[in-house]
Design an enzyme around this catalytic site. Structure first.
Site, mmCIF file in Angstrom:
data_model
loop_
_atom_site.group_PDB
_atom_site.id
_atom_site.type_symbol
_atom_site.label_atom_id
_atom_site.label_comp_id
_atom_site.label_asym_id
_atom_site.label_seq_id
_atom_site.Cartn_x
_atom_site.Cartn_y
_atom_site.Cartn_z
ATOM 1 N N ASN A 154 -6.407 0.987 -2.915
ATOM 2 C CA ASN A 154 -7.442 1.208 -3.933
ATOM 3 C C ASN A 154 -6.919 2.070 -5.065
ATOM 4 O OD1 ASN A 154 -10.356 0.298 -2.877
ATOM 5 N ND2 ASN A 154 -9.058 0.867 -1.156
ATOM 6 N N THR A 155 -6.101 3.078 -4.714
ATOM 7 C CA THR A 155 -5.608 3.995 -5.730
ATOM 8 C C THR A 155 -4.738 3.247 -6.740
ATOM 9 O OG1 THR A 155 -5.611 5.707 -4.034
ATOM 10 C CG2 THR A 155 -4.370 6.172 -6.037
ATOM 11 N N ASP A 199 0.880 -1.172 0.000
ATOM 12 C CA ASP A 199 0.000 0.000 0.000
ATOM 13 C C ASP A 199 0.915 1.218 0.000
ATOM 14 O OD1 ASP A 199 -2.290 1.658 0.259
ATOM 15 O OD2 ASP A 199 -2.014 1.766 2.429
ATOM 16 N N THR A 245 -8.109 1.991 1.597
ATOM 17 C CA THR A 245 -7.788 1.042 2.663
ATOM 18 C C THR A 245 -7.570 1.727 4.020
ATOM 19 O OG1 THR A 245 -5.514 1.060 1.836
ATOM 20 C CG2 THR A 245 -6.895 -0.806 1.220
ATOM 21 N N HIS A 246 -7.509 3.058 4.030
ATOM 22 C CA HIS A 246 -7.411 3.774 5.304
ATOM 23 C C HIS A 246 -8.765 3.909 6.009
ATOM 24 C CE1 HIS A 246 -3.464 4.920 3.861
ATOM 25 N NE2 HIS A 246 -3.199 5.471 5.029
ATOM 26 N N TYR A 269 -0.698 8.470 -2.382
ATOM 27 C CA TYR A 269 -0.750 8.236 -3.829
ATOM 28 C C TYR A 269 -1.979 8.937 -4.434
ATOM 29 C CZ TYR A 269 2.562 4.184 -3.802
ATOM 30 O OH TYR A 269 3.645 3.348 -3.711
ATOM 31 N N GLY A 270 -3.008 9.068 -3.613
ATOM 32 C CA GLY A 270 -4.329 9.469 -4.115
ATOM 33 C C GLY A 270 -4.396 10.830 -4.775
HETATM 34 N N1 DGL Z 1 -4.441 3.540 0.962
HETATM 35 C C1 DGL Z 1 -4.705 4.327 -0.208
HETATM 36 C C2 DGL Z 1 -5.901 3.783 -0.986
HETATM 37 O O1 DGL Z 1 -6.430 2.772 -0.655
HETATM 38 C C3 DGL Z 1 -5.027 5.744 0.155
HETATM 39 C C4 DGL Z 1 -3.905 6.565 0.647
HETATM 40 C C5 DGL Z 1 -3.203 7.308 -0.455
HETATM 41 O O2 DGL Z 1 -3.765 8.252 -1.020
HETATM 42 O O3 DGL Z 1 -2.077 6.927 -0.733
HETATM 43 O O4 DGL Z 1 -6.315 4.376 -1.943
#
Ligand code: DGL
Length: 275
Positions: free
Chosen positions: A79-80, A15, A193-194, A47-48
Site C-alpha cells: 500500500n505504501t 512488497d 498488506t501486513h 517503507y511506511g
Molecule cells: N506492506 C507495507 C504496506 O502495505 C507495509 C510495511 C512497510 O511499512 O513497509 O504498506
C-alpha cells in the site's frame, strides 16, 4: 523492456517484505495457472516510515529487478509504494501494465455501503499521502474517511504476534482516537498488506457488524480481468510456478512468509538479491 505480450511470462509482485504474500496468495487462488515471481525488499522494510524519495527509489529498484527477470504484469502489493509511487512506476515500465492495491481496496470499501464511514488502517506514509481518502471520495462523494497510522501492527504481523491479548491491546490503543473523533466506522480498510494477518484480532476489538475490507482479493480480480482483456492469460495446464526473492534474511522470510502465504516455505527456495 520485456516482451510483455508473451503469455508465458510470470506476474511480478513486490512488497517491502512478506506482507505482499497475502496478495500473492489471492492471485494464486484467482489465477492458479499463472507463474508468479515475488520480491520482498526485506533489507529495507519498513517503507511506511520512510520519506517519499526513499520509498520511490526503493520501489523503482524492486520494479527494475522484476522487469529484468521478464514479467507481463506488475502488481505493487504494498500500500505504501502504491500510495506514494504508483504513477512513477507506471511511467518506468511503460507499456507493461501495473496494478496497485489502493484503488482495488477503495473499490471494495465503497461496495460495502454507499455514503459509508470508512476507517483506513495503514502506514504513516500511506496516511500522509491520503491515497485511500482520495480514491474513496472519487468513487463516492458522500463517503466519510478517517485514516490512522498503525506502524506497530506491521511489526506484530512480522513477528507473528497476530492473536491474543498483546495484539488486541495494541489494536485497541490505535483505535482510541476514534472516540474523540466521534466516528463509528461502517468499514475498516486493511490499508497495509501486513494487516490481513491481524484480521481476527481486529474483529474481536471492533463493533460487531463492522465490515473488514482487505484489498487482496479485489486486486486479484482486477489482475485476472486485465490479463483476460489483454489476451495475456497463461494457457498452461496445471499449477503455475512460484519464484520467491528477498533482499535479506532467507530463513526469516521463509519462517514468517509461510504464515502469510499459508504454506510451509523452505529457506533454500528463497533467492537473495541485491537491488
Ligand atoms: N506492506 C507495507 C504496506 O502495505 C507495509 C510495511 C512497510 O511499512 O513497509 O504498506
Amino acid at each position: 523492456m520485456n516482451a510483455s505480450h508473451d503469455t508465458r511470462l510470470p506476474i511480478g509482485v513486490f512488497d517491502s517484505g512478506v506482507g505482499g504474500l497475502t496478495v500473492l496468495r489471492a492471485l494464486r487462488q484467482a489465477l492458479p495457472q499463472e507463474d508468479l515471481i515475488y520480491l520482498g525488499d526485506t533489507a529495507r522494510l519498513p517503507y511506511g516510515t520512510k520519506s517519499r524519495s526513499s520509498i520511490s527509489r526503493y520501489a523503482g529498484q524492486a520494479t527494475a529487478q522484476l522487469q529484468d527477470r521478464g514479467i507481463k504484469l506488475l502488481v505493487v502489493a504494498c500500500n505504501t509504494a502504491s500510495a506514494v509511487a504508483l504513477d512513477a512506476l507506471k511511467e518506468q515500465v511503460k507499456p507493461l501494465p501495473v496494478i496497485g492495491v489502493v484503488e482495488p481496496g477503495a473499490t471494495a470499501a465503497v461496495a460495502t455501503r454507499p455514503g459509508g464511514r470508512h476507517l483506513v488502517l495503514a502506514t504513516e506514509a500511506t496516511v500522509r499521502y491520503g491515497a485511500y481518502r482520495e480514491a474513496i471520495l472519487r468513487r463516492d462523494k458522500l463517503a466519510e474517511v478517517r485514516e490512522l497510522a498503525c506502524e506497530l501492527m506491521v511489526s506484530l504481523a512480522e513477528e507473528g504476534w497476530t492473536a491474543g491479548s498483546i495484539a488486541e491491546a495494541i489494536i485497541r490503543r490505535y483505535l482510541e482516537p476514534l472516540a474523540d473523533m466521534d466516528f463509528e466506522p461502517h468499514s475498516i480498510i486493511l490499508g497495509c498488506t501486513h494487516f490481513p494477518l491481524l484480521r481476527p484480532a481486529i474483529e474481536r476489538v471492533v463493533s460487531e457488524g463492522t465490515a473488514i475490507v482487505d484489498s487482496a482479493s479485489t486486486t486479484a480480480s482486477v489482475a485476472a480481468a486485465l490479463l483476460a482483456e489483454d489476451g495475456l492469460l497463461n494457457a498452461q495446464q496445471g499449477p503455475g510456478r512460484l519464484q520467491l526473492m528477498a533482499t535479506d534474511g532467507a530463513s526469516r522470510f521463509a519462517r514468517v512468509g509461510g504464515r502469510f502465504i499459508g504454506e510451509d516455505l523452505d529457506a533454500s527456495d528463497i533467492e537473495l538479491v541485491d537491488l
